[in-house]
Write a protein that holds these residues in place. Structure first.
Motif, PDB file in Angstrom:
ATOM      1  N   SER A  67       4.822   6.305 -10.025  1.00 17.99           N
ATOM      2  CA  SER A  67       3.732   5.611  -9.335  1.00 17.99           C
ATOM      3  C   SER A  67       2.400   6.250  -9.674  1.00 17.99           C
ATOM      4  CB  SER A  67       3.925   5.674  -7.822  1.00 17.99           C
ATOM      5  OG  SER A  67       5.081   5.005  -7.434  1.00 17.99           O
ATOM      6  N   THR A  69      -1.760   6.170  -7.969  1.00 14.94           N
ATOM      7  CA  THR A  69      -2.685   5.681  -6.958  1.00 14.94           C
ATOM      8  C   THR A  69      -4.089   5.771  -7.521  1.00 14.94           C
ATOM      9  OG1 THR A  69      -1.238   6.455  -5.168  1.00 14.94           O
ATOM     10  CG2 THR A  69      -3.519   5.960  -4.583  1.00 14.94           C
ATOM     11  N   LYS A  71      -8.368   4.282  -6.949  1.00 15.27           N
ATOM     12  CA  LYS A  71      -9.286   3.842  -5.907  1.00 15.27           C
ATOM     13  C   LYS A  71     -10.036   2.614  -6.410  1.00 15.27           C
ATOM     14  CE  LYS A  71     -12.552   5.756  -2.610  1.00 15.27           C
ATOM     15  NZ  LYS A  71     -13.315   6.940  -2.235  1.00 15.27           N
ATOM     16  N   PRO A  76      -7.301   2.803  -1.482  1.00 17.95           N
ATOM     17  CA  PRO A  76      -6.261   3.226  -2.431  1.00 17.95           C
ATOM     18  C   PRO A  76      -5.461   2.013  -2.894  1.00 17.95           C
ATOM     19  CG  PRO A  76      -5.589   3.740  -0.186  1.00 17.95           C
ATOM     20  CD  PRO A  76      -6.994   3.200  -0.109  1.00 17.95           C
ATOM     21  N   PHE A  78      -1.853   1.209  -4.895  1.00 15.29           N
ATOM     22  CA  PHE A  78      -0.606   1.754  -5.417  1.00 15.29           C
ATOM     23  C   PHE A  78      -0.172   0.904  -6.608  1.00 15.29           C
ATOM     24  CE2 PHE A  78       0.512   2.806  -0.750  1.00 15.29           C
ATOM     25  CZ  PHE A  78      -0.251   3.951  -0.790  1.00 15.29           C
ATOM     26  N   ARG A  80       3.077   0.800  -9.217  1.00 14.19           N
ATOM     27  CA  ARG A  80       4.407   1.388  -9.414  1.00 14.19           C
ATOM     28  C   ARG A  80       5.150   0.625 -10.498  1.00 14.19           C
ATOM     29  NH1 ARG A  80       7.877   5.029  -7.848  1.00 14.19           N
ATOM     30  NH2 ARG A  80      10.067   4.563  -7.599  1.00 14.19           N
ATOM     31  N   GLY A 133      -3.062   0.118  -0.784  1.00 13.43           N
ATOM     32  CA  GLY A 133      -2.286   1.114  -0.046  1.00 13.43           C
ATOM     33  C   GLY A 133      -2.826   1.434   1.331  1.00 13.43           C
ATOM     34  N   VAL A 141      -2.676   5.404   5.244  1.00 10.78           N
ATOM     35  CA  VAL A 141      -2.159   5.344   3.880  1.00 10.78           C
ATOM     36  C   VAL A 141      -0.681   5.737   3.907  1.00 10.78           C
ATOM     37  CG1 VAL A 141      -2.369   6.234   1.527  1.00 10.78           C
ATOM     38  CG2 VAL A 141      -4.415   5.881   2.914  1.00 10.78           C
ATOM     39  N   GLY A 144       4.666   7.076  -0.461  1.00 16.42           N
ATOM     40  CA  GLY A 144       5.499   6.345  -1.406  1.00 16.42           C
ATOM     41  C   GLY A 144       6.904   6.895  -1.503  1.00 16.42           C
ATOM     42  N   TRP A 152       7.696   2.336   0.974  1.00 21.43           N
ATOM     43  CA  TRP A 152       6.588   3.113   1.539  1.00 21.43           C
ATOM     44  C   TRP A 152       6.808   3.262   3.034  1.00 21.43           C
ATOM     45  CZ3 TRP A 152       6.394   0.004  -2.565  1.00 21.43           C
ATOM     46  CH2 TRP A 152       5.782   0.512  -3.713  1.00 21.43           C
TER      47      TRP A 152
END
Length: 192
Positions: A67, A69, A71, A76, A78, A80, A133, A141, A144, A152
């Protein structure tokens, strides 16, 4: 007794007094506008926010099971690269078992069901999932690869999301939202 009206006042033609009233009112409007403009102008997003309207993310080094993360717009996101097992597990979940049956994906129709395909990057890219996220309960947040469903987990209030980012248990009312994104090459995702 009242003063007699002049001929121009009686005929409805504007007088000097009418002109002064209108001119004074217009000066007041212009003055109020120039006073209020700095307060209105400060509510616009600044240049750094506008610059981040879209971002490019290189995901070439993300092997299955990894994964990342990033911005985007102060939130955030995510990303994956799911394993085949994670994809299969998410595909097996019946829609009737989901707390939120809507996909919440900005890239598909707003009424689309929350199937694994509707939550992923699309046909042929089912292993890729991109989500904002922030827990849909209170904006925490989530962690994961955690929780009862292997996706999550938000430790603040106990919301559990599956490997497709769908809420399965806890107080969160909706699935993690999927932002607008697209693969612009084999290894680059553009978000926004």
């Amino acid at each position: 007794m009242s003063e007699p009206m002049t001929q121009s006042e009686g005929a409805g033609e504007p007088t000097r007094r009418d002109f002064l009233y209108i001119a004074t009112g217009m000066a007041g409007v212009v003055g109020a506008g120039s006073f209020a403009w700095p307060f209105i102008d400060q509510m616009r997003p600044d240049a750094s926010t506008l610059a981040l309207a879209s971002i490019d993310v290189d995901v070439g080094n993300l092997e299955p099971g990894m994964s990342l993360t990033v911005k985007w717009r102060g939130k955030p996101v995510f990303i994956r690269n799911r394993t085949e097992e994670e994809v299969a597990e998410a595909q097996e979940v019946p829609i009737a078992e989901l707390k939120d049956p809507i996909a919440r994906n900005a890239n598909v129709d707003g009424t689309a069901e929350a199937t694994d395909l509707a939550r992923s990057a699309g046909e042929g890219l089912e292993n890729w999932i991109v989500m904002i996220g922030s827990c849909t309960h209170l904006g925490c947040v989530p962690l994961g690869q955690a929780g009862e469903f292997g996706g999550w987990f938000c430790p603040c209030h106990g919301s559990h999301y599956d490997t497709a980012g769908r809420i399965r248990k806890g107080p969160a009312p909706e699935n993690l939202p999927v932002p607008p994104f697209a693969f612009t090459s084999d290894t680059v995702i553009t978000i926004g």
